[in-house]
Design a protein around this motif. Structure first.
Motif, PDB file in Angstrom:
ATOM      1  N   VAL A 151     -22.402 -16.579 -23.956  1.00  0.00           N
ATOM      2  CA  VAL A 151     -22.194 -16.424 -22.515  1.00  0.00           C
ATOM      3  C   VAL A 151     -20.999 -15.508 -22.248  1.00  0.00           C
ATOM      4  CG1 VAL A 151     -21.498 -17.637 -20.405  1.00  0.00           C
ATOM      5  CG2 VAL A 151     -23.301 -18.593 -21.861  1.00  0.00           C
ATOM      6  N   ARG A 152     -19.927 -15.679 -23.011  1.00  0.00           N
ATOM      7  CA  ARG A 152     -18.759 -14.813 -22.806  1.00  0.00           C
ATOM      8  C   ARG A 152     -19.109 -13.352 -23.081  1.00  0.00           C
ATOM      9  NH1 ARG A 152     -16.215 -19.333 -25.180  1.00  0.00           N
ATOM     10  NH2 ARG A 152     -16.322 -18.381 -27.265  1.00  0.00           N
ATOM     11  N   ASP A 153     -19.892 -13.116 -24.128  1.00  0.00           N
ATOM     12  CA  ASP A 153     -20.294 -11.740 -24.429  1.00  0.00           C
ATOM     13  C   ASP A 153     -21.150 -11.161 -23.313  1.00  0.00           C
ATOM     14  OD1 ASP A 153     -18.950 -11.699 -26.812  1.00  0.00           O
ATOM     15  OD2 ASP A 153     -20.710 -12.144 -28.059  1.00  0.00           O
ATOM     16  N   VAL A 154     -22.137 -11.933 -22.849  1.00  0.00           N
ATOM     17  CA  VAL A 154     -23.052 -11.440 -21.825  1.00  0.00           C
ATOM     18  C   VAL A 154     -22.317 -11.145 -20.529  1.00  0.00           C
ATOM     19  CG1 VAL A 154     -24.952 -12.135 -20.313  1.00  0.00           C
ATOM     20  CG2 VAL A 154     -25.140 -12.497 -22.774  1.00  0.00           C
ATOM     21  N   THR A 155     -21.450 -12.064 -20.109  1.00  0.00           N
ATOM     22  CA  THR A 155     -20.742 -11.866 -18.837  1.00  0.00           C
ATOM     23  C   THR A 155     -19.668 -10.800 -18.946  1.00  0.00           C
ATOM     24  OG1 THR A 155     -19.297 -13.746 -19.398  1.00  0.00           O
ATOM     25  CG2 THR A 155     -21.220 -14.194 -18.013  1.00  0.00           C
ATOM     26  N   ALA A 156     -19.281 -10.445 -20.175  1.00  0.00           N
ATOM     27  CA  ALA A 156     -18.314  -9.358 -20.366  1.00  0.00           C
ATOM     28  C   ALA A 156     -19.000  -8.001 -20.510  1.00  0.00           C
ATOM     29  CB  ALA A 156     -17.440  -9.636 -21.583  1.00  0.00           C
ATOM     30  N   GLY A 157     -20.323  -8.010 -20.423  1.00  0.00           N
ATOM     31  CA  GLY A 157     -21.054  -6.754 -20.485  1.00  0.00           C
ATOM     32  C   GLY A 157     -21.506  -6.363 -21.865  1.00  0.00           C
ATOM     33  N   ARG A 158     -21.306  -7.249 -22.858  1.00  0.00           N
ATOM     34  CA  ARG A 158     -21.761  -6.954 -24.217  1.00  0.00           C
ATOM     35  C   ARG A 158     -23.201  -7.446 -24.361  1.00  0.00           C
ATOM     36  NH1 ARG A 158     -16.291  -8.336 -24.903  1.00  0.00           N
ATOM     37  NH2 ARG A 158     -16.763 -10.544 -25.211  1.00  0.00           N
ATOM     38  N   THR A 159     -24.136  -6.549 -24.228  1.00  0.00           N
ATOM     39  CA  THR A 159     -25.561  -6.891 -24.165  1.00  0.00           C
ATOM     40  C   THR A 159     -26.088  -7.290 -25.541  1.00  0.00           C
ATOM     41  OG1 THR A 159     -25.863  -5.307 -22.375  1.00  0.00           O
ATOM     42  CG2 THR A 159     -27.850  -6.069 -23.518  1.00  0.00           C
ATOM     43  N   PRO A 160     -26.748  -8.442 -25.638  1.00  0.00           N
ATOM     44  CA  PRO A 160     -27.334  -8.841 -26.930  1.00  0.00           C
ATOM     45  C   PRO A 160     -28.564  -8.010 -27.267  1.00  0.00           C
ATOM     46  CG  PRO A 160     -27.945 -10.399 -25.216  1.00  0.00           C
ATOM     47  CD  PRO A 160     -26.969  -9.447 -24.590  1.00  0.00           C
ATOM     48  N   VAL A 161     -28.846  -7.918 -28.555  1.00  0.00           N
ATOM     49  CA  VAL A 161     -30.021  -7.198 -29.032  1.00  0.00           C
ATOM     50  C   VAL A 161     -31.002  -8.215 -29.607  1.00  0.00           C
ATOM     51  CG1 VAL A 161     -30.872  -5.434 -30.615  1.00  0.00           C
ATOM     52  CG2 VAL A 161     -28.615  -5.186 -29.560  1.00  0.00           C
ATOM     53  N   ALA A 162     -32.281  -7.983 -29.383  1.00  0.00           N
ATOM     54  CA  ALA A 162     -33.314  -8.922 -29.834  1.00  0.00           C
ATOM     55  C   ALA A 162     -33.123  -9.299 -31.293  1.00  0.00           C
ATOM     56  CB  ALA A 162     -34.695  -8.312 -29.614  1.00  0.00           C
ATOM     57  N   GLY A 163     -33.087 -10.609 -31.552  1.00  0.00           N
ATOM     58  CA  GLY A 163     -32.921 -11.070 -32.925  1.00  0.00           C
ATOM     59  C   GLY A 163     -33.086 -12.569 -33.024  1.00  0.00           C
ATOM     60  N   THR A 164     -33.395 -13.047 -34.233  1.00  0.00           N
ATOM     61  CA  THR A 164     -33.594 -14.471 -34.510  1.00  0.00           C
ATOM     62  C   THR A 164     -32.788 -14.846 -35.740  1.00  0.00           C
ATOM     63  OG1 THR A 164     -35.834 -14.399 -33.599  1.00  0.00           O
ATOM     64  CG2 THR A 164     -35.296 -16.257 -35.023  1.00  0.00           C
ATOM     65  N   SER A 165     -32.152 -16.007 -35.706  1.00  0.00           N
ATOM     66  CA  SER A 165     -31.356 -16.458 -36.839  1.00  0.00           C
ATOM     67  C   SER A 165     -31.547 -17.951 -37.051  1.00  0.00           C
ATOM     68  CB  SER A 165     -29.870 -16.140 -36.610  1.00  0.00           C
ATOM     69  OG  SER A 165     -29.412 -16.762 -35.416  1.00  0.00           O
ATOM     70  N   GLY A 166     -31.101 -18.429 -38.203  1.00  0.00           N
ATOM     71  CA  GLY A 166     -31.217 -19.842 -38.529  1.00  0.00           C
ATOM     72  C   GLY A 166     -32.371 -20.105 -39.481  1.00  0.00           C
ATOM     73  N   PRO A 167     -32.449 -21.324 -40.021  1.00  0.00           N
ATOM     74  CA  PRO A 167     -33.533 -21.669 -40.953  1.00  0.00           C
ATOM     75  C   PRO A 167     -34.886 -21.738 -40.271  1.00  0.00           C
ATOM     76  CG  PRO A 167     -32.251 -23.618 -40.416  1.00  0.00           C
ATOM     77  CD  PRO A 167     -31.523 -22.453 -39.805  1.00  0.00           C
TER      78      PRO A 167
ATOM     79  N   ALA B 134     -20.449 -13.638 -10.259  1.00  0.00           N
ATOM     80  CA  ALA B 134     -21.333 -12.710 -10.961  1.00  0.00           C
ATOM     81  C   ALA B 134     -21.622 -13.162 -12.386  1.00  0.00           C
ATOM     82  CB  ALA B 134     -20.715 -11.309 -10.984  1.00  0.00           C
ATOM     83  N   GLY B 135     -21.007 -14.272 -12.801  1.00  0.00           N
ATOM     84  CA  GLY B 135     -21.171 -14.739 -14.179  1.00  0.00           C
ATOM     85  C   GLY B 135     -21.774 -16.116 -14.290  1.00  0.00           C
ATOM     86  N   VAL B 136     -22.609 -16.511 -13.319  1.00  0.00           N
ATOM     87  CA  VAL B 136     -23.240 -17.838 -13.330  1.00  0.00           C
ATOM     88  C   VAL B 136     -24.673 -17.715 -13.838  1.00  0.00           C
ATOM     89  CG1 VAL B 136     -24.034 -19.773 -11.916  1.00  0.00           C
ATOM     90  CG2 VAL B 136     -21.795 -18.732 -11.484  1.00  0.00           C
ATOM     91  N   GLY B 137     -24.990 -18.518 -14.835  1.00  0.00           N
ATOM     92  CA  GLY B 137     -26.336 -18.515 -15.397  1.00  0.00           C
ATOM     93  C   GLY B 137     -26.982 -19.879 -15.325  1.00  0.00           C
TER      94      GLY B 137
ATOM     95  N   ALA C  56      -6.409 -24.040 -14.946  1.00  0.00           N
ATOM     96  CA  ALA C  56      -6.984 -23.104 -13.982  1.00  0.00           C
ATOM     97  C   ALA C  56      -7.061 -21.705 -14.576  1.00  0.00           C
ATOM     98  CB  ALA C  56      -6.147 -23.082 -12.706  1.00  0.00           C
ATOM     99  N   PRO C  57      -8.050 -20.898 -14.165  1.00  0.00           N
ATOM    100  CA  PRO C  57      -8.139 -19.516 -14.663  1.00  0.00           C
ATOM    101  C   PRO C  57      -6.955 -18.692 -14.169  1.00  0.00           C
ATOM    102  CG  PRO C  57      -9.692 -19.890 -12.876  1.00  0.00           C
ATOM    103  CD  PRO C  57      -9.108 -21.226 -13.223  1.00  0.00           C
ATOM    104  N   VAL C  58      -6.740 -17.562 -14.827  1.00  0.00           N
ATOM    105  CA  VAL C  58      -5.630 -16.685 -14.481  1.00  0.00           C
ATOM    106  C   VAL C  58      -5.772 -16.243 -13.030  1.00  0.00           C
ATOM    107  CG1 VAL C  58      -4.449 -14.510 -15.008  1.00  0.00           C
ATOM    108  CG2 VAL C  58      -5.426 -15.907 -16.863  1.00  0.00           C
ATOM    109  N   GLU C  59      -4.671 -16.380 -12.273  1.00  0.00           N
ATOM    110  CA  GLU C  59      -4.713 -16.015 -10.872  1.00  0.00           C
ATOM    111  C   GLU C  59      -4.966 -14.516 -10.719  1.00  0.00           C
ATOM    112  OE1 GLU C  59      -1.958 -16.437  -6.848  1.00  0.00           O
ATOM    113  OE2 GLU C  59      -1.335 -17.372  -8.744  1.00  0.00           O
ATOM    114  N   GLY C  60      -5.889 -14.193  -9.858  1.00  0.00           N
ATOM    115  CA  GLY C  60      -6.236 -12.793  -9.656  1.00  0.00           C
ATOM    116  C   GLY C  60      -7.297 -12.291 -10.613  1.00  0.00           C
ATOM    117  N   GLY C  61      -7.663 -13.106 -11.597  1.00  0.00           N
ATOM    118  CA  GLY C  61      -8.701 -12.711 -12.544  1.00  0.00           C
ATOM    119  C   GLY C  61     -10.087 -12.909 -11.973  1.00  0.00           C
ATOM    120  N   PRO C  62     -11.112 -12.563 -12.741  1.00  0.00           N
ATOM    121  CA  PRO C  62     -12.486 -12.651 -12.236  1.00  0.00           C
ATOM    122  C   PRO C  62     -13.028 -14.077 -12.151  1.00  0.00           C
ATOM    123  CG  PRO C  62     -12.492 -11.978 -14.533  1.00  0.00           C
ATOM    124  CD  PRO C  62     -11.038 -12.027 -14.106  1.00  0.00           C
ATOM    125  N   GLY C  63     -12.312 -15.034 -12.698  1.00  0.00           N
ATOM    126  CA  GLY C  63     -12.839 -16.392 -12.731  1.00  0.00           C
ATOM    127  C   GLY C  63     -13.622 -16.632 -14.002  1.00  0.00           C
ATOM    128  N   ARG C  64     -13.919 -17.899 -14.263  1.00  0.00           N
ATOM    129  CA  ARG C  64     -14.630 -18.243 -15.498  1.00  0.00           C
ATOM    130  C   ARG C  64     -16.143 -18.189 -15.278  1.00  0.00           C
ATOM    131  NH1 ARG C  64     -12.470 -23.215 -13.733  1.00  0.00           N
ATOM    132  NH2 ARG C  64     -10.716 -22.977 -15.161  1.00  0.00           N
TER     133      ARG C  64
END
Length: 501
Positions: free
Chosen positions: A321-337, A157-160, A77-85
Motif C-alpha cells: 500500500v505504501r508503494d502504491v500510494t507513493a506512486g511506485r506502480t507494481p508489475v504483474a507477478g505471483t510469488s509464494g508456494p 487520495a490514498g484510500v483503498g 499523529a501524521p506529520v503536520e502539513g504532510g499528505p496524511g496516512r
C-alpha cells in the motif's frame, strides 16, 4: 412461475428443517432511513492496543441505510502539513449483520503498518441466506470509503478497499464504480461465480472425508442447481470477470495455500486473466504457506483458523500500500508456494428446463400423491371394514420404498450441504459411500424392482377383474397412480445418482 418456486422453498424448508437462514431486518424498505447516529450514540469505542487510536464513525450505505464503524490508526499523529496516512476499508465475507469485531485482527495489524483502517458492522437489512445484492454491498463499501477519506490525518487520495471471500466479489464492484478508491486488496477471492465456488467447497469437503461416486459427482451439484433455480441461493451466477476487467486500480491478491473454501489454484489465473483483459497489469499475487481461506494460520491444512495472521501477510499489505500510494506502480507477478487443491471445480450453469425447480416440484407432488395415496386408501378401507386383498404385496413395498427414498434423499442432501466444506460429516463411509447414501440406494433399487413386480402382477390380473364390481375403477386409478409414480421414479433416481455407482 413464482408461485411454484415459493412452494418449493417452503416444501424444502419444512421437510429438511433448514433453520440456518440469517435473520433479515424487520424494517420495511419503503420506510424512511434513520438519520446517521452521532459518534456518541454509536456505542463504546472498539477496544484496541495502547499504540493505536480508535474513532467511531457513522455513514450511509446502499439505500441510505445508517451504518456504523470504527477507524483504527497509529496513535502517533501524521506529520503536520504532510499528505496524511494511507487508508483502507475492510469489507466482510458472507453473513448477515457481521460485527466489525470479526475483522479486528486484520484492522490492528494493518494499523500497525501505518494505515488508517475502517471496519464496520455489516448490514442485515436486505441481506439473508436467501437474499443479498453485491451492488448494494458495494454501495455500503463506497459509503465507508467516503467516510474514511473525510477523516483528519487520512490522505483522501490514498484510500483503498480490502475484500475478503464474498467481499472479493464486492470490492471490485466498488472499485469499478469510483475513482476515489486508490487500490484494491483481495483475500481468498474468486474469479468464478458463487455457485461454482460453493459446489466445489462442499464437494471437496466430502472427498476429504473419503466420499466418492454418485453422491459427490451427481447428487451434490444437482442439489445446488435446484437450490439456485428455486431462489434459495442468492447471486448464484454472478460473473466477476467483467467487473474485474473494469478495475483500473492496482490490485493485491492474497490466498492461503490451504484454502478449503475457495479453489486456490484455479481462481488466481481467472482473476489475472480478467484484469489483463481490461488492460490492467498492475497486480501482485501472493500465496502464504500454512494459511487458510482468510490468510490466518491453520495447524491442520485449512480446517482450523487460528487468530494469528500468516507471517508476513500484514507486512506485505503495508509495504504494498505504501508503494502504491507513493506512486511506485507494481508489475504483474505471483510469488509464494504453490497452492493445494486436490480436485477441480465443475462449471455450474443454470438448470435446464427438464431439471428446473418447477419440474422437480411436479415430480415431488406426483410422488407424494402416488406413494401416500396407496397406504392411506388401504387404511380408510380397513377402518370402514371394506379392506381387500392387494394385487400384489409388491405394491405396498413400492409405496413404502418410494416415499422413503424421495424424502430421505432431500433430507440427507440438505444435511450434507449445511454441514459440508472443511470438515464434512457425511456419516460412516464404506468403499467411498456413506452408509446413509448406500441405504438410500438400496431403497431406490428396491423401489424399481417393486415397480416392475407390481406392473407385472397388475397386467396378469387385468382380465380377472369385474368392471362392474363396486370400487374396481377406483382400485384401477389407485394402482395406476402408484405405477405412474414408480415409472417417473426411475429417471428421477438416475438423475439424482441413486441408481448410479
Amino acid at each position: 412461475m413464482r408461485r411454484p418456486l415459493r412452494i418449493l422453498q417452503a416444501t424444502a424448508l419444512a421437510l429438511c428443517l433448514l433453520t440456518t437462514a440469517a435473520p433479515a431486518s424487520a424494517s420495511a424498505a419503503s420506510s424512511p432511513a434513520p438519520s446517521p447516529p452521532s459518534a456518541a450514540e454509536a456505542g463504546p469505542v472498539l477496544a484496541v492496543p495502547a499504540d493505536l487510536a480508535a474513532e467511531e464513525v457513522s455513514f450511509r450505505g446502499g439505500g441510505g441505510l445508517a451504518m456504523r464503524g470504527t477507524v483504527l490508526s497509529p496513535a502517533k499523529a501524521p506529520v503536520e502539513g504532510g499528505p496524511g496516512r494511507p487508508g483502507i476499508v475492510l469489507v466482510h465475507g458472507s453473513g448477515a449483520g457481521v460485527s466489525r469485531t470479526k475483522l479486528r485482527e486484520e484492522a490492528v495489524a494493518f494499523a500497525r503498518q501505518g494505515l488508517s483502517v475502517l471496519i464496520y458492522d455489516k448490514r442485515s437489512e436486505g441481506y439473508s441466506l436467501f437474499r443479498r445484492s453485491y451492488p448494494q454491498l458495494a454501495d455500503d463499501a463506497l459509503g465507508a470509503v467516503a467516510a474514511l477519506r473525510s477523516r483528519p490525518g487520512v490522505d483522501p487520495a490514498g484510500v483503498g478497499i480490502w475484500g475478503f471471500s464474498e467481499g472479493g466479489w464486492v470490492a471490485p464492484i466498488a472499485a469499478s464504480r469510483s475513482a476515489d478508491i486508490a487500490f484494491v486488496v483481495l483475500v481468498g477471492a474468486n474469479g468464478m461465480p458463487p455457485l461454482r465456488q460453493q459446489t466445489w467447497a462442499v464437494a471437496a469437503g466430502l472427498r476429504k472425508a473419503g466420499v466418492s461416486g454418485s453422491l459427490v459427482e451427481r447428487a451434490e451439484p444437482a442439489m445446488y442447481r435446484l437450490i439456485a433455480d428455486g431462489g434459495l441461493f442468492p447471486e448464484p451466477y454472478h460473473d466477476p470477470g467483467p467487473t474485474l476487467a473494469a478495475v483500473r486500480q492496482p490490485v493485491l491478491g492474497v490466498w492461503g495455500v490451504h484454502d478449503l473454501l475457495t479453489p486456490p489454484a484455479e481462481n488466481p489465473p481467472l482473476v489475472a486473466r480478467a484484469l489483463e483483459k481490461g488492460g490492467n497489469r498492475r497486480y501482485t499475487f501472493h500465496f502464504f504457506p500454512g494459511a487458510d481461506h482468510a490468510a490466518h494460520l491453520s495447524p491442520d491444512g485449512g480446517v482450523t483458523r487460528l487468530p494469528e495472521l500468516a507471517p508476513g501477510y500484514a507486512d506485505l499489505v503495508g509495504s504494498w500500500v505504501r508503494d502504491v500510494t507513493a506512486g511506485r506502480t507494481p508489475v504483474a507477478g505471483t510469488s509464494g508456494p504453490a497452492p493445494v487443491q486436490d480436485s477441480a471445480t465443475v462449471p455450474m450453469g443454470p438448470a435446464a428446463r427438464w431439471e428446473s425447480a418447477p419440474v422437480q416440484l411436479a415430480a415431488l407432488v406426483l410422488f407424494a400423491v402416488a406413494f401416500a395415496a396407496y397406504p392411506l386408501v388401504a387404511l380408510v378401507r380397513r377402518l370402514r371394514g371394506r379392506s381387500r386383498r392387494p394385487v400384489t404385496r409388491a405394491a405396498r413395498l413400492l409405496a413404502a420404498t418410494g416415499a422413503a427414498a424421495v424424502l430421505g434423499l432431500f433430507c440427507y442432501l440438505f444435511y450434507v450441504l449445511t454441514t459440508g466444506a472443511k470438515l464434512a460429516a457425511p456419516g460412516p463411509v464404506a468403499a467411498g459411500r456413506p452408509l446413509i447414501w448406500l441405504a438410500l440406494q438400496v431403497l431406490a433399487v428396491t423401489c424399481v424392482a417393486a415397480t416392475v413386480l407390481t406392473a407385472s402382477a397388475w397386467y396378469r390380473s387385468r382380465g380377472s377383474a369385474d368392471p362392474a364390481r363396486p370400487g374396481e375403477r377406483g382400485e384401477r386409478v389407485r394402482l395406476g397412480l402408484l405405477l405412474a409414480g414408480g415409472a417417473v421414479f426411475v429417471p428421477w433416481a438416475l438423475y439424482w445418482g441413486l441408481l448410479l455407482p
